[in-house]
Design a protein around this motif. Structure first.
Motif, PDB file in Angstrom:
ATOM      1  N   SER A  49       0.834  -1.204   0.000  1.00  0.00           N
ATOM      2  CA  SER A  49       0.000   0.000   0.000  1.00  0.00           C
ATOM      3  C   SER A  49       0.871   1.258   0.000  1.00  0.00           C
ATOM      4  CB  SER A  49      -0.973  -0.003   1.179  1.00  0.00           C
ATOM      5  OG  SER A  49      -0.280   0.016   2.398  1.00  0.00           O
ATOM      6  N   LYS A  50       2.012   1.199   0.664  1.00  0.00           N
ATOM      7  CA  LYS A  50       2.922   2.355   0.662  1.00  0.00           C
ATOM      8  C   LYS A  50       3.512   2.563  -0.729  1.00  0.00           C
ATOM      9  CE  LYS A  50       6.843   4.439   2.945  1.00  0.00           C
ATOM     10  NZ  LYS A  50       7.880   4.316   3.954  1.00  0.00           N
ATOM     11  N   GLU A  51       3.860   1.479  -1.410  1.00  0.00           N
ATOM     12  CA  GLU A  51       4.388   1.575  -2.771  1.00  0.00           C
ATOM     13  C   GLU A  51       3.342   2.178  -3.711  1.00  0.00           C
ATOM     14  OE1 GLU A  51       6.834  -0.412  -6.178  1.00  0.00           O
ATOM     15  OE2 GLU A  51       7.304  -0.428  -4.072  1.00  0.00           O
ATOM     16  N   ILE A  52       2.089   1.799  -3.544  1.00  0.00           N
ATOM     17  CA  ILE A  52       1.017   2.258  -4.432  1.00  0.00           C
ATOM     18  C   ILE A  52       0.676   3.721  -4.174  1.00  0.00           C
ATOM     19  CG2 ILE A  52      -1.438   1.973  -4.978  1.00  0.00           C
ATOM     20  CD1 ILE A  52      -0.989  -1.068  -4.345  1.00  0.00           C
TER      21      ILE A  52
ATOM     22  N   ARG B  15       2.025   6.163   4.090  1.00  0.00           N
ATOM     23  CA  ARG B  15       1.839   4.998   4.944  1.00  0.00           C
ATOM     24  C   ARG B  15       0.354   4.725   5.165  1.00  0.00           C
ATOM     25  NH1 ARG B  15       6.131   3.041   7.830  1.00  0.00           N
ATOM     26  NH2 ARG B  15       4.767   2.450   9.526  1.00  0.00           N
ATOM     27  N   TRP B  16      -0.069   3.543   4.764  1.00  0.00           N
ATOM     28  CA  TRP B  16      -1.428   3.062   4.978  1.00  0.00           C
ATOM     29  C   TRP B  16      -1.328   1.729   5.697  1.00  0.00           C
ATOM     30  CZ3 TRP B  16      -6.517   3.703   2.603  1.00  0.00           C
ATOM     31  CH2 TRP B  16      -6.675   4.917   1.925  1.00  0.00           C
ATOM     32  N   ASN B  17      -2.304   1.416   6.517  1.00  0.00           N
ATOM     33  CA  ASN B  17      -2.413   0.074   7.051  1.00  0.00           C
ATOM     34  C   ASN B  17      -2.851  -0.822   5.900  1.00  0.00           C
ATOM     35  OD1 ASN B  17      -4.036  -2.261   8.052  1.00  0.00           O
ATOM     36  ND2 ASN B  17      -3.329  -1.470  10.030  1.00  0.00           N
ATOM     37  N   GLY B  18      -2.070  -1.860   5.617  1.00  0.00           N
ATOM     38  CA  GLY B  18      -2.342  -2.722   4.476  1.00  0.00           C
ATOM     39  C   GLY B  18      -3.682  -3.419   4.556  1.00  0.00           C
TER      40      GLY B  18
END
Length: 168
Positions: A145-148, A152-155
């Protein structure tokens, strides 16, 4: 606590590491491998107080021994934590050293997670030991999710996977 004990502890606090190691031998009756000054003076201060005012009660000592004997202490990484090489569709092989998650939110291996994000369909394959996104292996959904998103998001939240016991 008596004033002599307080003075002795203040004196211990200002000792050099070499002097602390000698004092440790004196109060504990054994040598120490530690060279950490802060650790040593605190342990010695505790021991001086324990000698002066009394140590743990026999009942507390027995209970601590019971708890320690029941403890499952691990001193080495289990061999099962080292993953086997995983073959990707493109013929790339990678090895990861992490344990399979036991989190109930993670779907079974082989599941394809899909999500729409900014007009693009994101597809992530759940593997036995991680996740595959765009031909790369990732350890966590959060890293994907961070790559997208670039933040920073909780996956689990990003892919709509709920906590245990929470309805969708």
């Amino acid at each position: 606590m008596r004033i002599e004990i307080i003075r002795e502890i203040d004196k211990v606090r200002t000792m050099t590491v070499k002097a602390l190691r000698e004092k440790y031998l004196e109060v504990f009756g054994e040598t120490t491998r530690s060279g950490n000054k802060d650790f040593l003076w605190k342990r010695i201060a505790w021991r001086i107080q324990a000698i002066e005012e009394g140590d743990l009660s026999e009942r507390a000592r027995r209970r601590a021994e019971e708890l320690a004997s029941d403890a499952d202490l691990r001193v080495r990484t289990p061999s099962s934590a080292l993953a086997e090489p995983v073959a990707l569709n493109a013929g790339i092989t990678a090895t990861y050293a992490f344990q399979v998650t036991t989190d109930q939110r993670v779907p079974i291996p082989g599941t394809m997670l899909t999500r729409q994000y900014k007009g693009t369909t994101i597809r992530v394959m759940v593997l036995a030991k991680g996740f595959e996104y765009n031909g790369k292996l990732y350890r966590t959904l959060t890293s994907i999710s961070k790559e997208i998103t670039g933040s920073r998001w909780n996956g689990f939240h990003f892919f709509g996977l709920q906590k245990e016991g929470v309805a969708a």
